[in-house]
Design a protein around this motif. Structure first.
Motif, mmCIF file in Angstrom:
data_model
loop_
_atom_site.group_PDB
_atom_site.id
_atom_site.type_symbol
_atom_site.label_atom_id
_atom_site.label_comp_id
_atom_site.label_asym_id
_atom_site.label_seq_id
_atom_site.Cartn_x
_atom_site.Cartn_y
_atom_site.Cartn_z
ATOM 1 N N GLY A 6 0.822 -1.205 0.000
ATOM 2 C CA GLY A 6 0.000 0.000 0.000
ATOM 3 C C GLY A 6 0.847 1.243 0.000
ATOM 4 O O GLY A 6 0.637 2.153 -0.798
ATOM 5 N N ILE A 7 1.851 1.261 0.882
ATOM 6 C CA ILE A 7 2.717 2.440 0.972
ATOM 7 C C ILE A 7 3.463 2.655 -0.339
ATOM 8 O O ILE A 7 3.570 3.780 -0.832
ATOM 9 C CB ILE A 7 3.726 2.278 2.142
ATOM 10 N N SER A 8 3.953 1.569 -0.925
ATOM 11 C CA SER A 8 4.736 1.749 -2.153
ATOM 12 C C SER A 8 3.845 2.268 -3.275
ATOM 13 O O SER A 8 4.274 3.086 -4.088
ATOM 14 C CB SER A 8 5.438 0.448 -2.534
ATOM 15 N N VAL A 9 2.588 1.803 -3.297
ATOM 16 C CA VAL A 9 1.637 2.344 -4.277
ATOM 17 C C VAL A 9 1.443 3.834 -4.025
ATOM 18 O O VAL A 9 1.474 4.655 -4.947
ATOM 19 C CB VAL A 9 0.275 1.614 -4.193
ATOM 20 N N ARG A 16 4.073 10.475 -8.969
ATOM 21 C CA ARG A 16 3.511 10.724 -10.292
ATOM 22 C C ARG A 16 2.661 11.999 -10.305
ATOM 23 O O ARG A 16 2.694 12.780 -11.240
ATOM 24 C CB ARG A 16 2.673 9.526 -10.736
ATOM 25 N N LEU A 17 1.899 12.197 -9.226
ATOM 26 C CA LEU A 17 1.050 13.387 -9.132
ATOM 27 C C LEU A 17 1.907 14.647 -9.051
ATOM 28 O O LEU A 17 1.619 15.661 -9.676
ATOM 29 C CB LEU A 17 0.147 13.300 -7.901
ATOM 30 N N THR A 18 2.996 14.571 -8.261
ATOM 31 C CA THR A 18 3.869 15.740 -8.143
ATOM 32 C C THR A 18 4.495 16.060 -9.490
ATOM 33 O O THR A 18 4.576 17.213 -9.910
ATOM 34 C CB THR A 18 4.987 15.455 -7.118
ATOM 35 N N ARG A 119 -2.544 10.001 3.165
ATOM 36 C CA ARG A 119 -1.167 9.486 3.141
ATOM 37 C C ARG A 119 -0.426 10.002 1.923
ATOM 38 O O ARG A 119 0.715 10.436 1.997
ATOM 39 C CB ARG A 119 -1.179 7.954 3.110
ATOM 40 N N ILE A 120 -1.103 9.970 0.766
ATOM 41 C CA ILE A 120 -0.455 10.394 -0.477
ATOM 42 C C ILE A 120 -0.042 11.861 -0.370
ATOM 43 O O ILE A 120 1.090 12.240 -0.686
ATOM 44 C CB ILE A 120 -1.403 10.188 -1.673
#
Lengths: 459, 180, 232
Positions: A6-9, A16-18, A119-120
């Motif tokens: 989950g964390i790695s995702v 990717r968003l940044t 989290r993201i």
């Protein structure tokens, strides 16, 4: 889904968003890195100095760091410098907030859980802070080794703890700041909400500082001159923090009062727009303005204290009572001056960033208004007035507070010098006010870009 | 388009009270401003059929000094028939009789210029929409006028949108019609 | 009603406008004339260059080639200062939304152009009140744009665009964000006021029902304009 996967995702999504985000988000990342690097630098220096015990011949700053008493003063100053740095980081977190909120709401719509989104977003901040702290550590470690051949285990542990603590703190603060944003998939804001007035935390802090100031004031420190020398800055800073937290209220309250009063009486378009904006959202700039006031109090107080102290030291030297070289004392004062200047620069950048962000989040409306015939000059004047109006009474009060510190210090320092009022300190609030206007004015080129017709295409 | 039933509309107008043929025609044209005006002859034959079917009956005749006029009124059967009709759902677009589409296809088959035709048709539609808009925005236009103009405007607008998408896909349509 | 292609000198005339945004060619040789008191609709699919045309006609952007003349002046060559002045005094502009200042009340928003022209606040507000009444938004004086419905906000925007007595009102999809009833109210208000005061209107829209409020229609396709109504 295992939590590691989950964390790695999340990390991959955050990255990717940044990467896909627009210019302003890169500004946020860059400024967050810079702020985190500063925080790490100040904290590591403080931690290493605090790990020392007893007398050392360090050989910097005319022996100012050699003795525990003065070292404590320096450590305290470094920790206080963290306050404007944290304020600056808080300010940078707001850059592009509207865009980010929309993006996160999009993630929620696509099926991400509230915690995952949080989290993201927090990871974005955390990664930037990690980069900043690593950069700071990369500079700090060689400097440390050049002065200290074999640093103690305690110093190393402190360095590592700070380098890891700053990003972790950044992640936590990021998650905290987003607690309201991402609750709903449709939670993106059409319009920036008015900032909330400060709550209980600040009230508690204020009471704490008041107590600290009282305790310090009542301590009989004049008996021991060295002890007194270490304690005076402490007293000053406690007072300063008290004035600063009061300043948050003063700034927000005076903004709203000024807005109400001026909105009904304004006769120019620029004045009217500025007054209505203050009335609508008086707390938005309150924290930044409070930081300005803090720096004004510190600066004014410091210049006053410095003037009196130098006169006192000269008096002591003339009768042969001076314990150390004159340079020992002046270096200490100069270092304090440098620290205050750093604080001022950070506060001014926060002000500039805040003004720019307020402008950027309104750019579509501004472009439409300019196209509808509101001259750019009027919009620019309104922007400056929005900062200038509420800062004027606030800086005046802060200057008075700082001046009071100087006068008070002069009144208790009469052994070797005649009692005189340090008038030079009066220049400080004036200079700070001018600097603030200049910092706000740095947004004017951005205004020119914001009102370009290209912005209309997204209206 | 759904065909309006003249006999039910006349029954409806009679429901308000006995009336003679000319008066019915005048009230119809007033109440339905954008509809095709009723011909007097049509009113007369429809009334006769209503009487034949027992849905209306003759109230009497008066002359008022002018020509002799017959006054009609609705019967109980007529009121029942009217209530049933008014509550019935109008079949949603039962037959697609698209004259514009037919002309486009014929134009392709005969080697004409369907694009020019669509352009001209679009202009004619717009002209009619401007007329209707002028009618409904005129000072003092009553709500019945506005609503019936709106009905027509919405249908013309639907035609226009269909013509726009058709014009954009004429090449594909031409290929399809030619190979078929 | 209007000087359709007549011999009268047009109020506003654009000739062979060319404008590119980066690699996108928004206008390629667009020409259009607007006569005094005329309501002209510019229609076209989205992305056909309608907004770019409006920006060129109001002097918000300068065309890459071609000319825009208004009352003997070449808008494409005027300095920004004079353009701002024209937009403030001779032109009124209405967009889909966003032109109202969110922090100002409806009354102050409408009074703003007068304030900019140096009219005293009380006087400006009094005139603004009359205009709000004219557009049927009386009683909403103290509301901010965020507190109004879309239709109300657009009528306030119209009042603001017309308060200075402009010669031309440019409206870019003024009803784009409204439902059909609100759209009808806004368009009726615009058309009535424009006809009463003899203001010319350049109406940009993709909606045929909105375009039907105009006297005449020109259609943009591939960055060039063609008149509608001339039988091919």
């Amino acid at each position: 889904m295992s939590s590691a996967a989950g964390i790695s995702v999340d990390v991959r999504l955050a990255w990717r968003l940044t990467r896909g985000s627009d210019r302003r988000e890169w500004w946020r990342v860059g400024l967050t890195v810079a702020g985190a690097a500063l925080a790490t630098g100040f904290a590591q220096a403080a931690v290493v100095l605090a790990s020392l015990d007893g007398h050392y011949a360090i050989g910097v700053a005319h022996g100012l760091l050699d003795n525990p008493g003065e070292r404590h003063g320096v450590v305290f100053s470094l920790l206080l410098l963290l306050v404007p740095v944290l304020g600056f980081l808080g300010q940078t977190a707001r850059i592009g907030a509207v865009h980010r909120d929309r993006r996160l709401a999009g993630l929620r719509l696509a099926g991400a859980t509230p915690w995952q989104v949080r989290r993201i977003a927090a990871l974005e901040t955390g990664l930037a802070c990690l980069l900043g702290s690593m950069l700071a550590a990369a500079v700090a470690v060689p400097i440390l080794l050049s002065y200290w051949a074999g640093p103690s285990a305690l110093a190393w542990a402190g360095m590592v703890a700070v380098a890891l603590g700053v990003p972790m703190l950044g992640t936590a603060v990021g998650a905290l700041a987003l607690r309201r944003v991402v609750a709903s998939p449709l939670g993106w804001v059409r319009r920036v909400r008015p900032a909330q007035r400060p709550g209980r935390v600040l009230l508690v802090a204020t009471l704490l500082f008041t107590a600290l100031a009282l305790v310090t004031l009542l301590t009989p420190f004049t008996a021991n001159p060295l002890f007194g020398f270490a304690l005076v800055p402490l007293t000053v800073f406690a007072l300063v923090l008290l004035v600063g937290s009061a300043a948050v209220w003063l700034s927000g309250w005076s903004s709203s009062l000024l807005g109400r009063v001026l909105a009904d009486r304004a006769h120019s378009a620029a004045g009217l727009i500025a007054a209505e904006r203050l009335r609508d959202d008086p707390w938005s700039a309150a924290r930044t303005h409070a930081a300005v006031l803090l720096v004004t109090v510190v600066g004014t107080g410091f210049v006053g204290v410095r003037q009196v102290m130098l006169a006192d030291l000269r008096g002591m030297r003339s009768v042969g009572q001076l314990g150390m070289d004159m340079e020992f004392y002046t270096t200490g004062l100069d270092l304090t001056a440098a620290a205050i200047t750093v604080g001022l620069v950070i506060v001014l950048s926060a002000l500039a960033v805040g003004t720019a962000e307020s402008l950027a989040s309104r750019r579509q409306g501004l472009a439409a208004q300019a196209a509808a015939g509101v001259p750019r000059a009027v919009l620019g004047r309104a922007l400056l007035l929005e900062s200038a109006l509420p800062l004027a009474p606030a800086v005046l009060v802060a200057g008075t507070g700082g001046m009071a510190i100087g006068v008070w210090y002069a009144s208790i320092t009469t052994e070797y010098t005649t009692h005189n009022v340090p008038y030079a300190a009066l220049l400080v609030p004036l200079a700070v006010y001018m600097c603030c206007l200049l910092a706000a004015a740095t947004s004017l080129p951005l205004l020119r870009r914001s009102v370009r017709p290209a912005e209309l295409r997204y209206v | 388009m759904i065909r309006m039933s003249t006999r039910h509309i006349l029954l409806g107008l009679l429901a308000a009270g006995p009336s003679h043929g000319y008066d019915l025609k005048r009230r119809h044209d007033e109440r339905f401003p954008q509809a095709r005006p009723l011909a007097y002859g049509q009113v007369y034959t429809t009334l006769q059929r209503l009487v034949r079917d027992g849905l209306a009956e003759i109230e009497g005749t008066d002359s008022d000094g002018g020509p002799e006029r017959t006054t009609y009124r609705s019967t109980e059967d007529g009121a029942r028939e009217l209530a049933q009709w008014a509550g019935e759902i109008a079949p949603p677009a039962p037959f697609v009789t698209n004259e514009i589409f037919a002309k486009v296809v014929v134009s392709i088959l005969s080697g004409g210029d369907p694009e020019a035709y669509l352009r001209a048709q679009r202009a004619a539609h717009m002209e009619r929409m401007r007329e209707l808009t002028a009618v409904k925005t005129a000072h003092g236009a009553d709500l019945a006028t506005v609503l019936s103009a709106d009905y027509a405007l919405n249908h013309l607008d639907a035609d226009l949108r269909w013509m726009t998408t058709t014009a954009a896909r004429l090449t594909t349509l031409t290929a399809e019609v030619d190979t078929a | 009603m209007s000087n359709k292609g007549g011999t009268a000198v047009p109020l506003l005339a654009a000739r062979d406008l060319v404008k590119a945004h980066g690699r996108t060619q928004a206008l390629r040789g667009a020409s259009v004339e607007l006569h005094a008191g005329e309501i002209l609709a510019v229609t076209g699919a989205s992305g056909s260059g309608k907004s770019t045309l409006l920006h060129c006609l109001t002097g918000i952007v300068r065309p890459d080639a071609g000319s825009v003349s208004y009352g003997g002046e070449r808008l494409d060559q005027l300095p920004e200062k004079r353009l701002s002045e024209l937009r403030r005094t001779e032109f009124g502009v209405v967009f889909q939304f966003g032109q109202l200042i969110p922090e100002l009340t409806a009354l102050d928003n409408v009074a703003l152009p007068l304030l900019l022209a140096g009219v005293r606040r009380q006087e400006a507000q009094a005139t603004a009140g009359e205009w709000l009444e004219r557009f049927g938004v009386r009683g909403q004086e103290e509301l901010r744009p965020g507190e109004m419905s879309g239709g109300q906000a657009q009528r306030v925007a119209l009042a603001r665009a017309l308060i200075t007595g402009p010669k031309v009102v440019f409206a870019d999809e003024p009803t784009g964000a409204l439902d059909s009833l609100a759209s009808e109210q806004v368009m009726t208000a615009l058309v009535h006021t424009a006809r009463e005061s003899g203001t010319a209107v350049l109406l940009i829209t993709h909606d045929a029902q909105v375009a039907a409020y105009a006297d005449r229609e020109v259609r943009l396709s591939d960055g060039a304009l063609a008149p509608v109504g001339v039988t091919a």
